[in-house]
Design a protein around this motif. Structure first.
Motif: not given
Length: 575
Positions: A161-163, A167-176, A194-200, A223-231
């Protein structure tokens, strides 16, 4: 010629001043950080201005700075060269205080690094670095599951399941995007995105064309954008027939003379792969406090068992459960809690720990250790020990009190808290009908300068509350290290059926030493003199005895005496 002479004179006059001028190389900025502010799309760079010079590793000195001229700030995008020109500077910062620089000239979805350098006039110190990402970093995937259909499958099914949060514990919007990386040859390589994944959103993927009898390791990155990678979240799975995992929910219940055991089959193979529960068997072993181990049953196909060991006296033990199949046994065995099985021990009760083993296997341990991250087994049974003896600055070798190559040792370490208590608790001991018993034991005694640890002894009657029997005291300062004998009389009444003894080692601040115990004995107490005098069954001649059981012809001296007449025995008072 005059001009040259004038210059030489001027240099000669200035040389002493130049030689005495002190050079101040500032220390590095500390507590530096760079923080992205998404509301106004800026980055705040901050740190603590040094107050000292750089540490001199030759003289081991630091000096106070007279001032800091400025802080040079340089910036570049990660993995690109540093530019030659400065980016900004903070003039005359206050030493020892926090400085801040707000960078308003940033781009979103970019990783910046800042280099921060202090200057005192022309002298610069070592640089400090801070990095920041100007975007949103998503959290990790949840409910990550890797599975294979059977032992012959050459594909791995993945679901996750997508998050919902960053990482700062606020709600995500958009796609990843979700990147699936495989670890091979010491490197993680992205094998699917896997592109264009919605939160959850739940996502699945199948990795096909794999090799049997091989373990595959993955890392899942959001990942969000080109550089917003999780660990990243890691997972692995074995392709082929796997050995079993650890049995689940291992429970044992003592029924007095037997133990009821049950467990669940492993959730997966030991390497998260496929295993056939129908061909899985189990082996069960008993393990006692001193490490002795014996097999109870092997090749058991069921997930329950009743152990009826028929012990002659009480034993404390835990059970080890191992699952296995044709590939091999599980790597991590299941271990039960300690249970007590069997009948109470009879008097006389003695434990000398001969050969580093227990004669009575019903002993238990107890601890006050409460560190959630680290606890250790303090008690061990050894054939010899060592102790650092602080008064003479030497190591003492300790042998058993009775030379049977065995005694109990309680370990304390430098991180043992003051008051940490480690206890040895005896099996239940049968004392029905007795009015007194006698406890004796030996402990290794040293003066307080060598160890401030204490020995405390408690008794529990018929599993009631623990009552204190003995507390060790500091010996005379002239006492040499030795095995000290302690004898404690214990008053009972005839209604008490069983007792248990608890011998506790208590750590106190001071030299760090172990506590050693040996030759613990419990025996029936001495009978009173009224029970030891002879009884005349033939005639009714009156006889008198003192309280030591010695016959007295005519008790005229004031005191208490025992009067016997035939089968009648009574105490009398002579005044």
């Amino acid at each position: 010629m005059k001009k040259v002479y004038f210059i030489l004179v001027l240099v000669a006059l200035l040389l002493p001043q130049l030689a005495s001028a002190k050079v101040y190389i500032p220390d590095c900025i500390s507590s530096q950080k760079a923080v992205f502010n998404p509301e106004n799309q800026t980055v705040t760079v901050s740190g603590i201005v040094p107050t000292k010079t750089e540490y001199d590793w030759e003289t081991y000195e630091q000096f106070d700075l007279p001032y800091v001229s400025y802080i040079l700030i340089e910036r570049h995008v990660a993995n690109t060269p540093w530019p030659d020109e400065e980016y900004a500077r903070v003039e005359s910062p206050k030493m020892g205080e926090l400085f801040e620089f707000v960078d308003k000239n940033i781009s979103l979805d970019c990783k910046y690094e800042y280099r921060l350098t202090c200057y005192v006039d022309a002298q610069k110190g070592a640089s400090a670095f801070a990095s920041v990402y100007t975007g949103v970093i998503p959290g990790e995937v949840t409910d990550l599951i890797l599975s294979v259909a059977d032992a012959k499958a050459t594909s791995i099914s993945m679901s996750m399941n997508a998050p919902l949060k960053s990482d700062k514990d606020f709600d995500l919007t958009g796609v990843m995007a979700i990147e699936i990386q495989q670890y091979e040859d010491w490197t993680y390589t992205t094998i699917h995105t896997i592109e264009n994944v919605s939160p959850g959103e739940k996502c699945t993927w199948v990795h096909s064309g794999l090799t049997l009898n091989k373990e595959y390791e993955y890392r899942i990155i959001t990942r969000i954008g080109e550089n917003g990678y999780s660990s990243g979240s890691s997972a692995s799975i074995f392709v082929g027939l796997d050995y079993p995992g650890t049995p689940e929910n291992f429970v044992c219940k003592s029924l007095g003379s037997s133990v009821e055991l049950s467990w669940d089959i492993p959730k997966a193979g030991g390497r998260n792969g496929y295993f056939n529960p129908e061909s899985t068997t189990y082996s069960l072993s008993r393990v006692y406090l001193d490490g002795q181990k014996e097999v109870v049953v092997e090749n058991l196909s069921k997930t329950e068992y009743v152990d009826t060991p028929d012990f002659s006296e009480e034993r404390t033990l835990k059970y080890i459960l191992i699952a296995k199949n044709e590939v091999g046994p599980c790597m991590q065995e299941a271990v039960s809690e300690l249970v007590v099985v069997g009948k109470p021990s009879m008097l006389p009760f003695s434990e000398s720990f001969a050969g580093g083993l227990l004669k009575h296997l019903g002993w238990m341990t107890e601890t006050t250790q409460d560190d959630p991250n680290y606890t250790y087994e303090a008690w061990e049974f050894v054939d010899s020990g060592k102790m650092f003896y602080f008064p003479t600055d030497e190591f003492l070798t300790i042998e058993s009190q009775d030379n049977d190559k065995g005694f109990a040792s309680c370990k304390f370490f430098s991180y043992s808290k003051d008051g940490q208590t480690e206890s040895l608790i005896s099996p239940h001991i049968e004392v029905s009908g007795l009015e007194t018993v006698e406890l004796s034991f030996y402990y290794w005694e040293v003066i307080a300068e060598a160890s401030k640890n204490q020995i405390c002894v408690y008794i529990s009657k018929d599993d009631g509350e623990w009552k204190s029997l003995y507390l060790s005291a500091d010996p005379d300062v002239e006492t040499q290290p030795h095995w000290k004998n302690v004898t404690v009389p214990v008053e009972l009444n005839k209604s008490v059926q069983t007792i248990r003894l608890k011998l506790s080692a208590v750590r106190h601040e001071g030299p760090i030493t172990n506590v050693f115990l040996d030759n613990i004995v419990v025996k029936a107490g001495k009978k009173s003199s009224i029970e030891t005098v002879p009884v005349d069954d033939v005639n009714n001649e009156i006889k008198y005895y003192n309280l030591q059981g010695i016959k007295v012809d005519n008790p005229t001296v004031p005191g208490i005496y025992i009067k016997c007449c035939g089968k009648q025995v009574e105490k009398i008072l002579v005044q």
